[in-house]
Design an enzyme around this catalytic site. Structure first.
Site, PDB file in Angstrom:
ATOM      1  N   SER A  32      -1.676   0.316   2.339  1.00 35.26           N
ATOM      2  CA  SER A  32      -2.457  -0.654   1.603  1.00 35.26           C
ATOM      3  C   SER A  32      -1.745  -1.236   0.370  1.00 35.26           C
ATOM      4  O   SER A  32      -2.238  -2.167  -0.269  1.00 35.26           O
ATOM      5  CB  SER A  32      -3.764  -0.014   1.135  1.00 35.26           C
ATOM      6  OG  SER A  32      -3.519   1.099   0.279  1.00 35.26           O
ATOM      7  N   SER A  63       0.040   4.808   2.505  1.00 37.75           N
ATOM      8  CA  SER A  63      -0.098   3.486   1.886  1.00 37.75           C
ATOM      9  C   SER A  63       1.028   3.090   0.937  1.00 37.75           C
ATOM     10  O   SER A  63       1.100   1.936   0.517  1.00 37.75           O
ATOM     11  CB  SER A  63      -1.439   3.390   1.150  1.00 37.75           C
ATOM     12  OG  SER A  63      -2.501   3.246   2.070  1.00 37.75           O
ATOM     13  N   LYS A 107      -0.226  -1.760  -8.564  1.00 35.68           N
ATOM     14  CA  LYS A 107      -1.246  -1.972  -7.534  1.00 35.68           C
ATOM     15  C   LYS A 107      -2.605  -2.162  -8.202  1.00 35.68           C
ATOM     16  O   LYS A 107      -2.890  -1.542  -9.236  1.00 35.68           O
ATOM     17  CB  LYS A 107      -1.259  -0.775  -6.589  1.00 35.68           C
ATOM     18  CG  LYS A 107      -2.153  -0.935  -5.358  1.00 35.68           C
ATOM     19  CD  LYS A 107      -2.013   0.267  -4.444  1.00 35.68           C
ATOM     20  CE  LYS A 107      -2.899   0.161  -3.220  1.00 35.68           C
ATOM     21  NZ  LYS A 107      -2.752   1.337  -2.326  1.00 35.68           N
TER      22      LYS A 107
END
Length: 454
Positions: A150, A174, A75
């Site tokens: 996210s 997330s 990420k």
């Protein structure tokens, strides 16, 4: 070479039936072929191939490490020295990390290869991975739908079989929201079980970094490498006690989610798991309403300033805030900076948190539970356009069933649950244990996976 697990890859690399370089070339090609889904911000293909060649040499010399040659996507808020940690926002463009986060270093020391940086919701403040700066990430199962957020790019890259695993971060679901909507497994570990200072984050209280993968065996392998702990012994269904607290977690469900979740529960019972449906956990809805934003926003300023100084970035918080591209993120970030929650509000939130931790522990102890079970999200995956409509505020319901784990610092794991008939997009079921019970929770999930043949 499609849909190979970490275990499949390690076996193939070890016995010589598959080379790291050949597999890496396949990953690079598949990422290019599926570029339209926008799961990656960047991918250093030259470095990946060089690392793969070195991994092949290690296998030949019998000096291979536990994750030798395994490609893992990161990420875009996780620090790797020399790479830009962009966090999906213009204000951090071009700013390279001076240090590699411990969570990434442990993977690389074990032989894993960084396989690109994934698209995320701007500054990790959202559940959709809609992002006007980097572009939206699209669901691999239906292009018009969200893959969750996210950590949407991480889940999407795993679901699309570009990489076998990826790292995400979880402040209010997330990792687990995109795992659910992408049809993969996602673990939110107990905070600090995996090294917690992973890069750009905004709360020590709620945050955790963890894996997304297509199998629970792979989740267990990554957890062992990260923690040094042996996997929990295999469990039989009759050894596992599962609580189903109906209040809050099972209320307000979309009819399709409810139908699928109830059938999942019936299947669990039929396979011999001990299911307890008595009792509940009080105050969950209230703490979600009153605690969510204060518990996130009161740490933002101090943590971001510390991060900027740690890497020696020539940028200010005001610079970052001014360039935020997503209007709702910009508004929320501005409130956190300029009007943070008062000490009284924070103290009240902490007291409510302490009470909830006590009540959750009591519920587990009273019923001698290994975990609780619930739908991962109360509604199926929305379209990407829904997050840009006037009704976007109603979609906060997506995070309701995830927040308890962040508040209480409990491990929580999403497993595939079903598919929406209308869209074909997956949605998951979620189990949650008590803080520190990660290894047993993974074993419980594997028992469910095996019994239900997921």
């Amino acid at each position: 070479m499609y849909r190979l697990s970490i275990r499949d890859l390690l076996d193939g690399f070890s016995d010589g039936t598959l080379s790291c370089e050949a597999y890496t070339r396949r990953v690079i090609q598949r990422a290019q072929d599926l570029k339209v889904f926008n799961h990656f911000v960047s991918m250093d293909t030259d470095r990946m191939l060089k690392n793969a060649q070195e991994a092949d040499a290690r296998y030949k010399s019998k000096t291979n490490r536990p994750l030798e040659g395994i490609l893992i996507a990161m990420k875009d808020n996780i620090d790797i020295q020399g790479q830009v940690t962009g966090a999906g926002t213009p204000g951090l463009a071009g700013l390279k990390a001076k240090h590699t986060a411990e969570v990434a270093r442990r993977l690389f020391d074990a032989g894993a290869i960084p396989a690109g940086r994934t698209v995320m919701h701007e500054l990790a403040r959202g559940s959709s991975t809609t992002n006007p700066y980097t572009g939206d990430s699209h669901n691999f199962h239906n292009f018009d739908y969200t893959c969750g957020g996210s950590s949407g790019g991480s889940a999407g890259a795993v679901a699309a079989d570009i990489v076998p695993a990826a790292l995400g971060t979880d402040t209010a679901g997330s990792i687990r929201i995109p795992a659910s909507y992408s049809g993969v497994y996602g673990l939110r570990p107990t905070s600090k079980r995996w090294p917690s200072n992973y890069g750009l984050k905004f709360t020590h209280l709620r945050d955790s970094v963890g894996p997304l993968a297509r199998s629970l065996e792979d989740i267990a392998i990554l957890d062992q490498v990260m923690t040094g702990e042996e996997a929990h012994p295999e469990l039989l269904p009759t050894e596992i006690r599962i609580g189903v607290p109906r209040s809050h977690f099972w209320e307000g469900l979309d009819p399709e989610v409810k139908e699928c979740a109830e059938q999942f529960l019936v299947s669990v019972k039929e396979k011999g798991f001990v299911v307890i449906e008595q009792g509940g956990i009080p105050g969950l809805a209230e703490i979600f309403r009153d605690y969510l934003h204060p518990s996130i926003n009161h740490e933002i300023v101090a943590i971001l300033q510390e991060y900027i100084q740690y890497h020696g970035h020539n940028v200010t918080m005001a610079d970052i805030a001014e360039k935020i591209a997503t209007p709702v993120v910009k508004e929320g970030f501005g409130k956190a900076m300029n009007n943070p929650p008062s000490e009284e509000v924070v103290q009240s939130a902490m007291e409510a948190r302490d009470k909830l931790i006590h009540d959750v522990q009591k519920y587990f102890q009273d019923h001698r539970l290994d975990c609780i079970l619930m739908p991962a999200s109360k509604i199926p995956a929305p379209t990407l356009s829904a997050f840009k409509s006037e009704k976007a505020g109603e979609l906060l319901v997506i995070v309701e069933n995830h927040d308890c784990a962040n508040v209480c610092n409990n491990p929580s794991l999403v497993i595939p649950g079903g598919y929406s008939r209308a869209s074909g997009v997956p949605f998951g079921m979620q189990i949650e244990g008590l803080s520190g019970s990660d290894s047993r929770l993974i074993a419980v999930a594997r028992a469910i996976q095996n019994a239900l043949q997921l």
